[in-house]
Every structure is written in structure tokens, then in C-alpha cells.
Design an enzyme around this catalytic site. Sequence first.
Site: not given
Length: 748
Positions: A431, A434-435, A437, A439, A550
Site C-alpha cells: 500500500l 513509510g519512514g 517500514g 505497509v 511521523d
Amino acid sequence: MEPEGNFVTTRIVILWRLFLIRLLTLQLTFALAPTNALPGCPQRCGDVEIPYPFGIGPSCSREGFTLNCTFSDGTYKPFLNNIEFLNISFLLGQARIANGVSSQCYNSKNHSLTYNNWQMNLAASSPYRFSSTLNKFTTVGCDTLAYIAISDTAHRYRSGCVSVCEDKESLTNGSCSGIGCCQTAIPKGIGYYAVRFDDNFNSSDTYWFSPCGYAVLVEEGAFEFSTSYVTTGALRGRKLPLVLDWAVRNKTCRQARRNTTSYACVSDNSECVDSGNGPGYLCNCSKGYQGNPYLPHGCRDIDECANKNGSSCSGVCHNTQGGYWCSCPPGTHGNPYNGTCYQNQNQKLPLAVKLATGIGISLLLILIIFLCIHIICEKRKLIKVKEKNFQEHGGKLLLEEIGKQQGLGFKIFTEEELEQATNKFHRNNILGHGGYGTVYKGILKDNRVVAIKKAKIIGERQKKEFGKEMLILSQINHKNIVKLLGCCLQVEVPILVYEYVSNGTLFQLIHRNSHGIHLSLEARLRIALESAEALAYLHSLASPPIIHGDIKSSNILLDDHFTAKVSDFGASMLAPRDEAQFVTLVQGTCGYLDPEYLQTYQLTTKSDVYSFGVVLLELITGKKALYFEGNEEETNLSSNFLSAMKENRFGELLDDRIKNDEEMERISEIAQLAKACLNVKGEERPLMKEVAEELDRLRKMKQHPWDQHSNPTEIESLLSNPSSYCGAEITSHYSLEKKAVLNIESGR
Ligand SMILES: *[C@@H]1O[C@H](CO)[C@@H](O)[C@H](O)[C@H]1NC(C)=O
Ligand SMILES: *[C@@H]1O[C@H](CO)[C@@H](O)[C@H](O)[C@H]1NC(C)=O
Ligand SMILES: *[C@@H]1O[C@H](CO)[C@@H](O)[C@H](O)[C@H]1NC(C)=O
Ligand SMILES: *[C@@H]1O[C@H](CO)[C@@H](O)[C@H](O)[C@H]1NC(C)=O
């Protein structure tokens, strides 16, 4: 004298040795012979073997089978009361006893009759019945009529036999057919009889060659008629064998098996057989076994192979428990039971070939075994690693807590479950990144759609506290926060499982606007307020506070009703806390990052406030946190904004879509709020709670009655000029668009 004395002593020594040898061999035969009596009980009495259930004395026999061993006529003989037992067979359930012959003799001197009448009386409760098949009531004499009278409670019976003869010459040896001898059968089930002679048949006419008549119940096979029985007194006072059927009275096999304590067939591999004569049962060893079924382990396997008659095997005989099997000798084939084993034709393989195949097969086997062991070891190792990860991530603590707090809605997933849900973390399911990891979208077994976050890195310290932190996060329950459904602790890096929010991110809504939706200031304020409330909630929930760490527009998700849902809140604890790991993080989150954090590596609630300030800017400017102005280099929205504020030219930055003279006042208040959030000094930034309150106040400012109709105008204007907001096919989406606008206004 001397030599003779020597001779005597040597003879004594030899005799003594002989005696010893005999004693030894005797003992040997005793030891080897299978015993049919209870241990420690006499096996025989005189010449008669006494197998259990029979025995001498009550402690050596089953109840009702007790005999006495009495010295009589120079030997020991077994007796029941005064009845002598001749032999006992436990296989057939038979015993022979000595039965007296009754007689009637005519005395010619005084014309009188002398009687010697026997009767045999075995109690109905005793194990014994007269064998009706082997015994016959027999009379002997030339003028004799004797009755056998049977009367016990169950039977009333009288029968007779008459034997008559004219003279000596009419008699024949061995023939018992009415001339001098008569035999008749008796019924089953009786153990009592008495003899009566008829006075009118009294040998008064034949006394000169046959003065006596005799009557006896006797084993038919053991009685052979002899003429001397008539002509001499050979039978007078004699005892003849009578066969008894014995059985364990008086239950049937079915009844007896129910009471295991009194059940007589105690040996394994024994069977019960109902008695054929009177109530009761007998025991037999099963097929292939022999011995005494009434003794524990009395039935022993028959070694059919040891006894050539016991098996029909002409090949190689193999004894088994309860049977045997037969094979052809090596190198032959055929039917060994029938003696038809033939030499194999192609069995003459050279030894070398045989050896080679043998070695080959063994090597193969060893290889396979090693392979199996290896696979098992690897599996074990993997399980251990998983277990270790689970423990390191505080899984035990978490499990305990989850157990305590039922109905938490938080689940610990296994790695397999998540692999299955995401198709082994396939790229197509990603999907976003992110910083901290990646998703993935996943579908659980119960068809729930979830977002699965796989962390990139994790420090040792965080590992230990992971379980504890999970527990705190699992308790978060706010309508504007994406729900954490569970986690997985079995892997190297922990995985978090969140509720799936369907309508994309705020980032997409502002910057890509794939929905083609006009985002009014009202709607922007609502989303900002919802996000701020969620963060304030996070900050207030626990101590120390949960820091999101975040905050950015792509971490604010929108559900079906365009309600804001803050996601990724668990990530903060995965945040690196040393310089080395720091670099990897910054890349993803630049533009939002608290400048103070860049110096201290210490996340605070104020770091969230700073990042939120950037999101506010995005909402009013419609620009990305890092954006390109014309062809110039990357510009930082926050610093650009702050300098624009200073130079009082911040109107340039505003999003054209919300620029509106009537709204200017509110927009500048929002800009002031953003400025406060972006204060370089964390201490001077407002609390998240205060930010939320301010936003709420700004939102309410607009809700004057005169403003009620402004929404419809907005929709009208949107519809009158659709091309500025969406694709050419807008007309077909007419109602959809209308609804979306309404939804986004109200947040419903
Ligand atoms: C039992 O006794 C009868 C007659 O005394 C004899 O013929 C028979 O062989 C005996 N059987 C056994 C098993 O000793
Ligand atoms: C067994 O014998 C006892 C007496 O010894 C008697 O009372 C009982 O009725 C008998 N049972 C059967 C089934 O014959
Ligand atoms: C012997 O039998 C005859 C009839 O056959 C009878 O007349 C006679 O009285 C009997 N003798 C005795 C001693 O009973
Ligand atoms: C022995 O051979 C005969 C035919 O010769 C066959 O009918 C019988 O079944 C065989 N017996 C066994 C034990 O195989």
C-alpha cells in the site's frame, strides 16, 4: 580283609552316586514338566494327576473341586468323601470314579435273597454329572431285573433292564445284548442314582450255575461282558469305572464372564465353552495353544514347527504365537504348505552383483535418513528462532496481559497467518512505504481487510519493550485513530496489523485529488480538527505519552465518509534512538521533521505539534511539504511559509481553491496557529490539546445562520465548472460527485 572292606566302600560310593544322579534327573523332569496344579500344590496323588481346578485341600483347589489324598490299599488315592477318583481330565471335562456293583444272590439252602445295593449320590450343587453318553446302566445275570431309580428335585425317572438266559451255553463273551447281560442309556444332567432288584427275578431256577444278578452304572467302553461274570462271582464286590462330566457350575459362559473375580477361564488365550451336561461351563485353550486354561498363563503356545504332525509345512516352518507360517527355502518358490517348492531359475546372480545392490540400497537408505534428520533439525531451528523472537519482543508479557483483559479485540498473529493474508508479502499488495517500514494490504481468513505494517529495523532496547508498548497501543480506541488489531512477534522485526481504511490519504486528497472533489475550507478545517483531536488523545492516554512521531498528510487516512483517521501511531516506538539508524528515517519524513529532534534525536509530544503545523500548512496552501516552485530547486514549505509570514506576503502561498475575501480572517487565524506550531523551540509550541481547541473555535466561527446557503452555492459553482476539478466524464458522475461534496462538508 582289607581288600574286601575296600570293595564294600567303593560299592557304597557308587550306589550313593547313582542315587544322586537319579535324584537329579527326577528333579529335572519335575522342573521341565508343565505343571497343571497351582504353584506349591501337589500335582498328583498316587498315580492320579490332579490338575487345577481340582486339588488336594481347599487352598489348592477351586471351590467344589476339593479332593482328599488318602492312603488306602497300599497307595495314595484321591477321594471325594468315599468316592475314589481314578483319573481326571481337564481337557475334556471328565473324571472317572470307581463305582460299586450292586448284587442280588439266591441262597439255595434257605431260599433267601441277599442284597448288596449301591447308590451313588453326588449333590446337585457339585460340579459332577453322570456322563449320559459314556455310561450305561448294566445288569448281568440269568434271571435278573434291576431298576435304576433317579430322583432328585429336577428329575424323576425310573428305568430297568432285564437279563435272562437258559443255560451256560447261550452266553457269549463280549456281547451284552439281553442274554445274561443288558444295557440301557441314562438321561443327561443327573448325579444321583439307586439300584433296586425285582424279587421275582431271583435266580431261584438258575442258581446251580448262576446264583447272582448284578447291576451297575458303568463306563460302557470299560465294561466288556464276560461269561464268567454270570457263572462265577467275579463281579461281586467289584468296582467299575463310571465317567463323570464335570463343569464349573452353575452359570453359563455369558453369565460367568460378567463376574470377573469368579470367572474360571483365567489364562490368556483361553475360551469358555458351555457345558453339555447340566448348567455350567468349561474352559479351553484357544486354537494354537495348549495347557491348563484354569491357571493364569496356563495356555502356552504350541510350537507347531517342533512337532511335524502339528503343522503341514514342508518348507521352512516359522512358529508364531498361536500359529505358524511356512516359507519355501531360500532360492525356491511355490507353495510350501503343499510341499511344492521349486528351484528358482534366475536366482543364480553372481555374488558381486548381489553385494553391489546390497551396498547401494544401504547407502541410499543412510542418505535418506541423513536428509530427514537434516530437515527436522532445520525445522527445529526455525521454530526456536521464532520462539526467541517472540520472547525478545515481550510476547510472554503481552500474552499474559491479553489473557487478563478479555474482549480487548487485540490478537497476536502468527507469521503464517500474515504470510497467507498478504500472499507472502507480495509486491502487488504493497500500500505504501513509510519512514519506518512497508505497509501491505492483507485479507485475513475471516475475510477482514487489514493493513499490515512491517517495520524496517528495530533496536535491541525497543525489542525488549515491544510487548509492553503493544499493550498500550492495543488500548487505543478513538474514532479518529486507525485501530490496531494485533501484531506478530515471531519474526526478526515486529509486524503490526491495523484496520484497513479505504479512501486513501489526506496527501492524495490535497495533492492528487483523484476524487475530483472540491475541498472547501470547511472540510479542511474539519479534517484538521479530527486529526488534532486524535493526537491530543494519544498524548493524553498514557504516561509517558504516546508520541506519534511521523505526522504527515500521507499518514492521515480518510474513510468512506471522509472522516480523518490518524494512522501509523505505533511507529514512534520503532523510531531509531541513535545517530546511526537515524539517516534511514529522515529520508521518508523530511519536511515534517521537528528541527529540535534533528539535534537531540529525542521525540516529544511537541515534535508531533510541529509536524501537525506542516499538515495545517498543506491544508491551506495546497502545496506539498517539500515542493518545486517553477523550475527551481526543492522548497521547504514550512520555512518558505515562515519567511512569507515575516514579509507579510503569505497570501501568495494560499490555495486558490479556498481564497475568498469572506474567509480571509479565518485563514489568517489558521496561519497564525500554524506559525505557533512551527516554532523552532518546542517549549513555545502550543499543546496538541490547545491546537485542537483553537481549531474547534475557528470551525464554529463560520456557523452563522447567514452562511447556511453558502454550501449549495459552492456545489452549484462546482457543477457549473466541472472541468476545473475533474475529468471530462463528469456528467455521468453527476449524482456521485454531488454526494461526495455533501459528505466531505459534513464529515458523514
Ligand atoms: C483314565 O483311566 C482309564 C481307566 O482307568 C484309562 O484307560 C485311561 O487311559 C486313563 N486316562 C488317563 C488320561 O490317565
Ligand atoms: C445355581 O445353584 C444354586 C444353588 O447352588 C441355585 O440356587 C441357583 O438357582 C442355581 N442357578 C442356576 C442358574 O442354575
Ligand atoms: C423267587 O421268585 C419266584 C417267582 O419267580 C417266587 O415264587 C419266589 O417266592 C421268589 N423267592 C424269594 C425268596 O423271594
Ligand atoms: C494345496 O494344494 C491343493 C491343490 O493341489 C489346493 O487345493 C490347496 O488349497 C493347497 N493347500 C494350501 C494350504 O495351499
